[in-house]
Design a protein around this motif. Structure first.
Motif, PDB file in Angstrom:
ATOM      1  N   VAL A   6       0.834  -1.204   0.000  1.00 60.86           N
ATOM      2  CA  VAL A   6       0.000   0.000   0.000  1.00 60.86           C
ATOM      3  C   VAL A   6       0.871   1.257   0.000  1.00 60.86           C
ATOM      4  O   VAL A   6       0.588   2.229  -0.715  1.00 60.86           O
ATOM      5  N   GLN A   7       1.929   1.242   0.795  1.00 62.70           N
ATOM      6  CA  GLN A   7       2.840   2.394   0.843  1.00 62.70           C
ATOM      7  C   GLN A   7       3.443   2.681  -0.529  1.00 62.70           C
ATOM      8  O   GLN A   7       3.529   3.838  -0.962  1.00 62.70           O
ATOM      9  N   LEU A   8       3.847   1.619  -1.221  1.00 61.21           N
ATOM     10  CA  LEU A   8       4.547   1.798  -2.493  1.00 61.21           C
ATOM     11  C   LEU A   8       3.610   2.133  -3.646  1.00 61.21           C
ATOM     12  O   LEU A   8       4.005   2.808  -4.592  1.00 61.21           O
ATOM     13  N   THR A   9       2.373   1.656  -3.572  1.00 57.98           N
ATOM     14  CA  THR A   9       1.460   1.843  -4.697  1.00 57.98           C
ATOM     15  C   THR A   9       0.392   2.897  -4.450  1.00 57.98           C
ATOM     16  O   THR A   9      -0.154   3.447  -5.418  1.00 57.98           O
ATOM     17  N   GLY A  10       0.043   3.142  -3.182  1.00 60.11           N
ATOM     18  CA  GLY A  10      -1.071   4.036  -2.891  1.00 60.11           C
ATOM     19  C   GLY A  10      -2.411   3.463  -3.292  1.00 60.11           C
ATOM     20  O   GLY A  10      -3.364   4.213  -3.529  1.00 60.11           O
ATOM     21  N   LEU A  11      -2.517   2.108  -3.328  1.00 62.71           N
ATOM     22  CA  LEU A  11      -3.738   1.448  -3.785  1.00 62.71           C
ATOM     23  C   LEU A  11      -4.253   0.485  -2.709  1.00 62.71           C
ATOM     24  O   LEU A  11      -4.236  -0.732  -2.888  1.00 62.71           O
ATOM     25  N   PRO A  12      -4.753   0.986  -1.587  1.00 65.84           N
ATOM     26  CA  PRO A  12      -5.148   0.090  -0.495  1.00 65.84           C
ATOM     27  C   PRO A  12      -6.254  -0.888  -0.857  1.00 65.84           C
ATOM     28  O   PRO A  12      -6.314  -1.993  -0.326  1.00 65.84           O
ATOM     29  N   ALA A  13      -7.147  -0.489  -1.751  1.00 66.12           N
ATOM     30  CA  ALA A  13      -8.262  -1.371  -2.102  1.00 66.12           C
ATOM     31  C   ALA A  13      -7.826  -2.570  -2.939  1.00 66.12           C
ATOM     32  O   ALA A  13      -8.595  -3.526  -3.099  1.00 66.12           O
ATOM     33  N   SER A  14      -6.605  -2.546  -3.457  1.00 71.44           N
ATOM     34  CA  SER A  14      -6.152  -3.607  -4.349  1.00 71.44           C
ATOM     35  C   SER A  14      -5.653  -4.847  -3.623  1.00 71.44           C
ATOM     36  O   SER A  14      -5.525  -5.913  -4.230  1.00 71.44           O
ATOM     37  N   PHE A  15      -5.343  -4.728  -2.321  1.00 72.25           N
ATOM     38  CA  PHE A  15      -4.625  -5.803  -1.637  1.00 72.25           C
ATOM     39  C   PHE A  15      -5.466  -6.416  -0.523  1.00 72.25           C
ATOM     40  O   PHE A  15      -6.052  -5.704   0.297  1.00 72.25           O
ATOM     41  N   ALA A  16      -5.520  -7.745  -0.506  1.00 78.53           N
ATOM     42  CA  ALA A  16      -6.261  -8.489   0.511  1.00 78.53           C
ATOM     43  C   ALA A  16      -5.400  -9.653   0.987  1.00 78.53           C
ATOM     44  O   ALA A  16      -4.428 -10.049   0.338  1.00 78.53           O
ATOM     45  N   LEU A  17      -5.786 -10.223   2.124  1.00 74.69           N
ATOM     46  CA  LEU A  17      -5.030 -11.297   2.755  1.00 74.69           C
ATOM     47  C   LEU A  17      -5.827 -12.590   2.689  1.00 74.69           C
ATOM     48  O   LEU A  17      -6.983 -12.630   3.089  1.00 74.69           O
ATOM     49  N   LYS A  18      -5.206 -13.632   2.186  1.00 72.86           N
ATOM     50  CA  LYS A  18      -5.848 -14.929   2.026  1.00 72.86           C
ATOM     51  C   LYS A  18      -5.259 -15.899   3.048  1.00 72.86           C
ATOM     52  O   LYS A  18      -4.049 -16.103   3.082  1.00 72.86           O
ATOM     53  N   TRP A  19      -6.140 -16.465   3.859  1.00 69.84           N
ATOM     54  CA  TRP A  19      -5.687 -17.436   4.852  1.00 69.84           C
ATOM     55  C   TRP A  19      -5.153 -18.683   4.146  1.00 69.84           C
ATOM     56  O   TRP A  19      -5.731 -19.114   3.143  1.00 69.84           O
ATOM     57  N   PRO A  20      -4.032 -19.281   4.588  1.00 70.23           N
ATOM     58  CA  PRO A  20      -3.308 -18.874   5.794  1.00 70.23           C
ATOM     59  C   PRO A  20      -2.154 -17.909   5.565  1.00 70.23           C
ATOM     60  O   PRO A  20      -1.720 -17.266   6.505  1.00 70.23           O
ATOM     61  N   ASN A  21      -1.637 -17.801   4.309  1.00 69.65           N
ATOM     62  CA  ASN A  21      -0.359 -17.089   4.193  1.00 69.65           C
ATOM     63  C   ASN A  21      -0.102 -16.459   2.830  1.00 69.65           C
ATOM     64  O   ASN A  21       1.046 -16.393   2.398  1.00 69.65           O
ATOM     65  N   ASP A  22      -1.140 -15.989   2.158  1.00 66.80           N
ATOM     66  CA  ASP A  22      -0.956 -15.358   0.857  1.00 66.80           C
ATOM     67  C   ASP A  22      -1.443 -13.916   0.889  1.00 66.80           C
ATOM     68  O   ASP A  22      -2.309 -13.557   1.685  1.00 66.80           O
ATOM     69  N   VAL A  23      -0.892 -13.119  -0.017  1.00 65.04           N
ATOM     70  CA  VAL A  23      -1.366 -11.753  -0.232  1.00 65.04           C
ATOM     71  C   VAL A  23      -1.872 -11.666  -1.664  1.00 65.04           C
ATOM     72  O   VAL A  23      -1.192 -12.095  -2.606  1.00 65.04           O
ATOM     73  N   LEU A  24      -3.071 -11.128  -1.819  1.00 62.69           N
ATOM     74  CA  LEU A  24      -3.709 -11.025  -3.125  1.00 62.69           C
ATOM     75  C   LEU A  24      -3.650  -9.594  -3.640  1.00 62.69           C
ATOM     76  O   LEU A  24      -3.701  -8.640  -2.865  1.00 62.69           O
ATOM     77  N   CYS A  25      -3.575  -9.473  -4.950  1.00 63.85           N
ATOM     78  CA  CYS A  25      -3.681  -8.171  -5.618  1.00 63.85           C
ATOM     79  C   CYS A  25      -4.776  -8.286  -6.664  1.00 63.85           C
ATOM     80  O   CYS A  25      -4.682  -9.120  -7.577  1.00 63.85           O
ATOM     81  N   ASN A  26      -5.818  -7.515  -6.505  1.00 59.83           N
ATOM     82  CA  ASN A  26      -6.971  -7.559  -7.411  1.00 59.83           C
ATOM     83  C   ASN A  26      -7.501  -8.986  -7.560  1.00 59.83           C
ATOM     84  O   ASN A  26      -7.935  -9.388  -8.641  1.00 59.83           O
ATOM     85  N   GLY A  27      -7.441  -9.749  -6.487  1.00 54.85           N
ATOM     86  CA  GLY A  27      -7.979 -11.105  -6.480  1.00 54.85           C
ATOM     87  C   GLY A  27      -7.026 -12.198  -6.890  1.00 54.85           C
ATOM     88  O   GLY A  27      -7.346 -13.380  -6.760  1.00 54.85           O
ATOM     89  N   GLY A  28      -5.840 -11.854  -7.405  1.00 58.28           N
ATOM     90  CA  GLY A  28      -4.857 -12.851  -7.810  1.00 58.28           C
ATOM     91  C   GLY A  28      -3.735 -12.969  -6.790  1.00 58.28           C
ATOM     92  O   GLY A  28      -3.467 -12.035  -6.030  1.00 58.28           O
ATOM     93  N   LYS A  29      -3.065 -14.109  -6.778  1.00 58.25           N
ATOM     94  CA  LYS A  29      -2.004 -14.341  -5.799  1.00 58.25           C
ATOM     95  C   LYS A  29      -0.740 -13.582  -6.185  1.00 58.25           C
ATOM     96  O   LYS A  29      -0.123 -13.847  -7.216  1.00 58.25           O
ATOM     97  N   LEU A  30      -0.373 -12.642  -5.329  1.00 52.07           N
ATOM     98  CA  LEU A  30       0.805 -11.812  -5.568  1.00 52.07           C
ATOM     99  C   LEU A  30       2.000 -12.271  -4.745  1.00 52.07           C
ATOM    100  O   LEU A  30       3.142 -12.191  -5.204  1.00 52.07           O
TER     101      LEU A  30
END
Length: 251
Positions: free
Chosen positions: A92-116
């Motif tokens: 979020v700090q680097l992109t300024g796009l907080p709505a783009s990133f979500a957390l997938k249990w147990p240990n992934d980070v998603l960007c626009n719904g895809g695994k980043l």
């Protein structure tokens, strides 16, 4: 050859090429006297959960934070949530796009719904005199694996460049990630898991929706209700409400 520097949140060892940053973390751990990031330009034997290969081309982020934490293994393992929160904060700090990133249990980070990004915790000697925790982190900064190589139903991989148009170097990413992790580590040390749990749930992907959780040969479908005080997935099925400590989650 390696280069050592400070990140503002622990030491930083930069390597041009390595088999696995987690493996290198364990090799170097006896000589380390504080939190240390090990980052490689290229991994030749990177791995994810369940020993799956992790594709590690140059330009993506491949790094490990080596810690020597006290406490029982189940408490130490909760640092996977600190790592996920730190990854989201850095992105979020680097992109300024907080709505783009979500957390997938147990240990992934998603960007626009895809695994980043993915996180792999490995440890040795927890609860003993010489504990070592390696928090391995891989982020698809500029390239992602071919979606055709992902098993059916899994979240398709994406890259930050593909999804946002932003090109961030691994070095630039670490400048944001290292202090972000240090902040969450401090909160975890001072306040336990509760503040991490609350923040993680605030950014959880598919919370309140029906998901599938696969453990071994068994797959359960139910509503993703929460995570509990131990980090377990709380899944409400037609038969019962289950606390699942480890599983593959499918949307």
């Amino acid at each position: 050859m390696s280069a050592e520097a400070g990140t503002g949140a622990g030491r930083h060892i930069a390597l041009p090429e390595i088999d696995s940053t987690n493996a290198e973390g364990f090799r170097r751990a006896p000589a380390l006297d504080g939190p240390t990031w090990i980052v490689a330009g290229l991994q030749t034997a990177g791995r994810g959960r369940r020993a799956r290969p992790w594709v590690s081309p140059r330009g993506n982020f491949h790094g490990t934070l080596v810690l020597k934490p006290s406490g029982p293994p189940e408490q130490v393992a909760l640092r996977s949530f600190a790592a996920a929160l730190a990854l989201r904060d850095a992105l979020v700090q680097l992109t300024g796009l907080p709505a783009s990133f979500a957390l997938k249990w147990p240990n992934d980070v998603l960007c626009n719904g895809g695994k980043l990004a993915g996180i792999l915790l490995e440890s040795q000697g927890l609860g003993g005199p010489d504990p070592v925790l390696c928090i391995g982190i891989g982020v698809n900064l500029i390239a992602a694996p071919d979606p055709a190589l992902v098993e059916p139903g899994a979240v398709p991989p994406v890259s930050l460049l593909q999804e946002t148009g932003l090109r961030i170097t691994p070095e630039g990413f670490l400048v944001a990630l290292a202090p972000a992790y240090a902040r969450w580590e401090a909160r975890f040390t001072a306040g336990g898991f509760a503040p991490l749990r609350a923040e993680w749930l605030a950014h959880a992907a598919r919370l309140g929706e029906v998901i599938r959780a696969r453990t071994g040969a068994e797959t359960r479908e139910g509503r993703f209700e929460s995570i509990d005080a131990s980090g377990n997935l709380i899944l409400r099925t037609p038969q019962a409400t289950l606390a699942i400590p480890a599983a593959e989650v499918f949307f």
